[in-house]
Design an enzyme around this catalytic site. Sequence first.
Site, PDB file in Angstrom:
ATOM      1  N   ASP A  53       8.943  -6.884   7.004  1.00 20.07           N
ATOM      2  CA  ASP A  53       7.556  -7.262   7.254  1.00 20.07           C
ATOM      3  C   ASP A  53       6.627  -6.238   6.613  1.00 20.07           C
ATOM      4  O   ASP A  53       6.603  -5.078   7.020  1.00 20.07           O
ATOM      5  CB  ASP A  53       7.288  -7.345   8.757  1.00 20.07           C
ATOM      6  CG  ASP A  53       5.843  -7.706   9.059  1.00 20.07           C
ATOM      7  OD1 ASP A  53       5.299  -8.587   8.371  1.00 20.07           O
ATOM      8  OD2 ASP A  53       5.263  -7.093   9.961  1.00 20.07           O
ATOM      9  N   ASP A  85      -0.729 -13.130   6.524  1.00 25.97           N
ATOM     10  CA  ASP A  85       0.334 -12.621   7.380  1.00 25.97           C
ATOM     11  C   ASP A  85       1.696 -13.156   6.965  1.00 25.97           C
ATOM     12  O   ASP A  85       1.942 -14.359   7.017  1.00 25.97           O
ATOM     13  CB  ASP A  85       0.027 -13.014   8.829  1.00 25.97           C
ATOM     14  CG  ASP A  85       1.038 -12.459   9.813  1.00 25.97           C
ATOM     15  OD1 ASP A  85       1.724 -11.485   9.463  1.00 25.97           O
ATOM     16  OD2 ASP A  85       1.128 -12.993  10.923  1.00 25.97           O
TER      17      ASP A  85
END
Length: 439
Positions: A321, A110
């Site tokens: 992201d 992540d």
Amino acid sequence: MASLFSSTLFSLFLLSSLFLSNANAEPERGFTVDLIHRDSPRSPFYNPAEVPSQRLRNALRRSMNRAVRFTNSFGPSPNTPQADITSSKGEYLMNVSIGSPPFPIMAIADTGSDLIWMQCKPCEDCYSQKAPIFDPKSSSTYKKVSCTARQCQAVDQTSCSSGRGGLNNGTCQYSIVYGDQSHSNGDVAVDTLTLGSTDGRPVALPNTVIGCGHDNAGTFDDKGSGLIGLGGGSVSLITQLGNSIGGKFSYCLVPLSSKSDLTSKMNFGSKAIVSGTGTVSTPLVKKDPDTFYYMTLEAITVGGKRLDFPGSKEEGNMIIDSGTTLTLLPPDFHSKLETAVAAVVKGKRVSDPGNFLTLCYQMSSDLKVPTITINFKGADVKLDPSNYFIQVADDVVCFAFGETDDFAIYGNLSQMNFLIGYDTVSKKMSFKPADCTKM
């Protein structure tokens, strides 16, 4: 105007081979690992029974849930600590080995979190996991971290309480709570973490700070063993790689169809430098929390019409992201952008069969869409139509920008077929148009 061609890129997974080395990673060493699309046949989450439109709807739901998690991380309740990590419904998987001898784990990777943690024995309350669970007693290099150690101070949400069995052993313990109330609790420790690479040269990281989770529950998938943080904080994998990568990593996201098993690449160190014809760069802005990678969005240009972004004078007003599918914008600006796009599209407007996206058209050879350019500070990134229109049904395409009530997020659909470089030392983000299938 540009002719529209569609591509179904959703979430992605990071997958590396498993190797072990007794040597430390060399300074400024470059290496590469594979990125595997979440819905690729090579992914453990692949469901052959799903059609592309179903995979897209699932990806869009994950994208919005992820945005809510980011918002929560900026304003945690004093009674419910929040952490910048995702559950196993996140967008990446990474294979690494932990300990000596090496023990393979597959964990969510992540870019929006820091701590590396995995499920560990003894499991007081662990979620169901198909793969074997890591036993720290089997590793000769595993060591718990004391409450007074600097490694403990570097981890958020830690405490020093009685050890297991009622003994006050002074072990640093972490406690992470998700926005959906999933959680992980356990010991902060250090152990050897080993990455594989596509060039066959192993990268070993002795004394890597990890979390050994003994109490983990919530919306985790049984194919995953934990989480690998790739954010900008002090205990992330990127930061702990340190001088071995010179603060640099990059990736090139392959546009994948449901029938494709091509992999994307994530590069580290000297192999992660993005330069050459077509490269543009924008400053990385340092803000709290330092987990996220912030850029400054000044405007979005639709055809020849420039739409200034509200708050464009604020440095670091957008997060990049690669785990979020859509590019997400504040509602008022998103509405303004969508209106500008609709005003110049040549095609028949229809509804999204999934009732998720709001600007959709019947797919045909006559459909024409405008050129869209993202105007970052010092960097104009001209998108391809496949970056902002996606196929949601056999004959329907939709505008792939969504709304968020908080800050803007630059999602992975806007990033595909760009070589994107993060340089945390020079503090810049670089974008270079590329055919990622040939990288």
